[in-house]
Design an enzyme around this catalytic site. Structure first.
Site, PDB file in Angstrom:
ATOM      1  N   LYS A   1       0.861  -1.081  -0.084  1.00  0.00           N
ATOM      2  CA  LYS A   1      -0.106   0.068  -0.102  1.00  0.00           C
ATOM      3  C   LYS A   1       0.926   1.270  -0.020  1.00  0.00           C
ATOM      4  O   LYS A   1       1.845   1.306   0.751  1.00  0.00           O
ATOM      5  CB  LYS A   1      -0.842  -0.015   1.294  1.00  0.00           C
ATOM      6  CG  LYS A   1      -2.185   0.514   1.214  1.00  0.00           C
ATOM      7  CD  LYS A   1      -2.995   0.238   2.433  1.00  0.00           C
ATOM      8  CE  LYS A   1      -4.312   0.816   2.577  1.00  0.00           C
ATOM      9  NZ  LYS A   1      -4.953   0.490   3.833  1.00  0.00           N
TER      10      LYS A   1
HETATM   11  O1  G3P Z   1      -7.441   1.479   5.837  1.00  0.00           O
HETATM   12  C1  G3P Z   1      -7.918   2.825   5.546  1.00  0.00           C
HETATM   13  C2  G3P Z   1      -9.381   3.223   6.028  1.00  0.00           C
HETATM   14  O2  G3P Z   1     -10.067   2.236   5.645  1.00  0.00           O
HETATM   15  C3  G3P Z   1      -9.354   3.928   7.285  1.00  0.00           C
HETATM   16  O3  G3P Z   1     -10.668   4.079   7.857  1.00  0.00           O
HETATM   17  O4  G3P Z   1     -12.017   4.863   9.562  1.00  0.00           O
HETATM   18  O5  G3P Z   1      -9.701   5.368   9.775  1.00  0.00           O
HETATM   19  O6  G3P Z   1     -10.859   6.485   8.311  1.00  0.00           O
HETATM   20  P1  G3P Z   1     -10.810   5.428   8.940  1.00  0.00           P
END
Ligand code: G3P
Length: 220
Positions: free
Chosen positions: A83
């Protein structure tokens, strides 16, 4: 639609794998930090539990650093997806790693223009962050819609749309309605997908009525 689980919590992943619904895993530096483990160790264990793609994120911000880290992470297991962030250096790293045969997930995507660049750089996955756009007063789902529409105009784009930063079952439903290839879902939201109060109430009523008959199904 594929379901990835967005966590580095190995115990959680192990129990979710048993549901049969998990097609892959995504992690990020914050999730690895929450796990309290070394990244190599956590990713190796996750890859032993899940045969589908497991995203492991680089933390360098310069091209050479990203390439070095990306190659190192890719060696952990054959299902590691590297990633990289959606920056100019990240997209150069995406192109180089893709040319070497490594699958790359370009993360932190907040615009359709960025998603076009990721596809042109050969990304295997683009991760638009729905919830974080909602957090700043934009409509994250609109971005998913735009990206799917744009990618469908160009058969030579092979980048899968991975709806990320999902905060509710509604995000999953909307992403599926739009045709997103993948949703990466936090464990809490995955558990919520099963739930409907009428299912619970209906089951209680059925069992209550059944008990009154005094019958048992004797399976022979
Ligand atoms: O893994 C990346 C993403 O899904 C992060 O989510 O909830 O931290 O905005 P969040």
């Amino acid at each position: 639609m594929k379901f990835f689980v967005d966590t580095a919590d190995v115990a959680e992943i192990r129990s979710l794998v048993e549901t049969g619904f998990i097609d892959g895993v995504t992690t990020n530096p914050s999730l690895i930090a929450q796990s309290g483990r070394r990244i190599e160790e956590a990713i190796a264990e996750i890859c032993s539990l899940v045969s589908g793609p497991v995203s492991a994120e680089v933390t360098a911000t310069d091209l050479n650093g990203m390439l070095k880290e990306g190659r190192y992470l890719a060696k952990i297991a054959s299902n590691v997806v590297v990633k990289v962030p959606l920056t100019p250096e990240g997209l150069k790293a995406c192109r180089a790693l893709t040319q070497e045969g490594t699958l790359v997930n370009v993360t932190l995507c907040f615009s359709a223009a960025q998603a076009i660049l990721a596809a042109k750089a050969g990304a295997s996955f683009i991760s638009p962050f729905i919830g974080r756009l909602d957090d700043v007063g934009e409509t994250g789902m609109d971005l998913i819609h735009q990206i799917i529409q744009i990618y469908s105009n160009y058969p030579d784009f092979h980048t899968q749309v991975l709806a990320a930063s999902i905060r509710s079952p509604l995000h999953v439903i909307e992403a599926a309605r739009m045709g997103a290839d993948v949703a990466t879902i936090p464990p809490k939201i995955l558990h919520q997908l099963y739930k409907h109060p009428l299912t619970d109430k209906g089951l209680l009523d059925f069992l209550d009525d059944w008990q009154k008959t005094g019958q048992q199904i004797i399976a022979i």
